[in-house]
Design a protein around this motif. Structure first.
Motif, PDB file in Angstrom:
ATOM      1  N   GLU A   1       0.612  -1.352  -0.020  1.00 52.42           N
ATOM      2  CA  GLU A   1       0.087   0.085  -0.278  1.00 52.42           C
ATOM      3  C   GLU A   1       0.714   1.582   0.003  1.00 52.42           C
ATOM      4  N   ASN A   2       0.338   2.379  -0.665  1.00 50.55           N
ATOM      5  CA  ASN A   2       1.295   3.626  -1.314  1.00 50.55           C
ATOM      6  C   ASN A   2       2.563   3.137  -1.450  1.00 50.55           C
ATOM      7  N   LEU A   3       3.205   2.403  -2.078  1.00 50.77           N
ATOM      8  CA  LEU A   3       4.373   2.060  -2.677  1.00 50.77           C
ATOM      9  C   LEU A   3       4.824   1.049  -4.175  1.00 50.77           C
ATOM     10  N   GLY A   4       3.738  -0.235  -3.794  1.00 50.85           N
ATOM     11  CA  GLY A   4       3.771  -0.354  -5.982  1.00 50.85           C
ATOM     12  C   GLY A   4       3.599  -1.402  -5.148  1.00 50.85           C
ATOM     13  N   ASN A   5       4.564  -2.493  -5.894  1.00 48.08           N
ATOM     14  CA  ASN A   5       5.149  -3.925  -6.462  1.00 48.08           C
ATOM     15  C   ASN A   5       6.054  -4.358  -6.205  1.00 48.08           C
ATOM     16  N   PHE A   6       6.113  -5.095  -5.601  1.00 50.73           N
ATOM     17  CA  PHE A   6       7.869  -5.806  -5.795  1.00 50.73           C
ATOM     18  C   PHE A   6       8.006  -6.949  -5.497  1.00 50.73           C
ATOM     19  N   MET A   7       9.146  -8.265  -5.267  1.00 48.85           N
ATOM     20  CA  MET A   7       9.461  -9.276  -5.414  1.00 48.85           C
ATOM     21  C   MET A   7      10.174 -10.333  -4.132  1.00 48.85           C
ATOM     22  N   GLU A   8      10.240 -10.860  -3.539  1.00 46.82           N
ATOM     23  CA  GLU A   8      11.153 -10.933  -2.649  1.00 46.82           C
ATOM     24  C   GLU A   8      11.815 -12.942  -2.788  1.00 46.82           C
ATOM     25  N   LEU A   9      13.010 -13.454  -2.936  1.00 47.66           N
ATOM     26  CA  LEU A   9      13.724 -14.357  -2.438  1.00 47.66           C
ATOM     27  C   LEU A   9      13.974 -14.749  -1.225  1.00 47.66           C
ATOM     28  N   GLU A  10      13.667 -15.915  -0.614  1.00 46.21           N
ATOM     29  CA  GLU A  10      14.077 -15.951   0.914  1.00 46.21           C
ATOM     30  C   GLU A  10      14.603 -17.383   0.978  1.00 46.21           C
TER      31      GLU A  10
END
Length: 170
Positions: free
Chosen positions: A119-128
């Motif tokens: 919210e209020n930032l955008g779309n992201f992805m993370e790999l763990e």
């Protein structure tokens, strides 16, 4: 210990399709609210879930782009204790901001693949990449790099820091 990367997502639908294909699943959709607190070292957050339960999570990792080693500890907090714990932490160490997101979680072998709509930032992805006791950072880094290639994540899209840091900077 994890090897982690975080990146901007330019095409959400395309990335979700690739994540479903690579994981062989539809994934799991989670609504999360992370309350961050001041910490002497690393980051401390209370992650609240839709059902009312939460996790208290401490993690420490460098704020570098690309694969990085992250250590963490977490514990489950039952719904009846969440508000009390939040108040105690705010009184004792201070609140540092809230991050609200919808997370699509996929498992690819030993790797948690997150596709986040923040919210209020955008779309992201993370790999763990969750390291096994006998694995080295370099082995985890190799796994992360291989998944980045399959997901077509450009090195120019890699990010440092946490969502909370990015929100504070806007």
């Amino acid at each position: 210990m994890n090897v982690e990367i975080k990146a901007k997502v330019r095409n959400l639908a395309k990335l979700l399709d690739k994540a479903k294909l690579i994981s062989g699943s539809e994934g799991k959709v989670l609504s999360q609210i992370d309350q961050f607190y001041d910490a002497v070292q690393g980051r401390l957050k209370l992650r609240k879930f839709e059902g009312g339960d939460a996790e208290l999570i401490y993690y420490d990792r460098p704020d570098d782009e690309g694969p990085k080693l992250s250590s963490y500890e977490k514990c489950t907090i039952h719904a009846s204790e969440v508000d009390t714990l939040d108040r105690i932490l705010k009184f004792s160490v201070g609140g540092k901001g809230i991050v609200k997101k919808v997370r699509h979680l996929f498992m690819v072998g030993q790797t948690r693949l997150h596709v986040d709509i923040v919210e209020n930032l955008g779309n992201f992805m993370e790999l763990e990449v969750v390291l096994k006791p006998e694995q080295t950072f370099e082995e985890g880094q190799s796994i992360a790099n291989g998944l980045m290639e399959k997901l077509e994540i450009d090195k120019d899209d890699l990010l440092a820091g946490a969502y909370r840091d990015m929100l504070q900077a806007t």
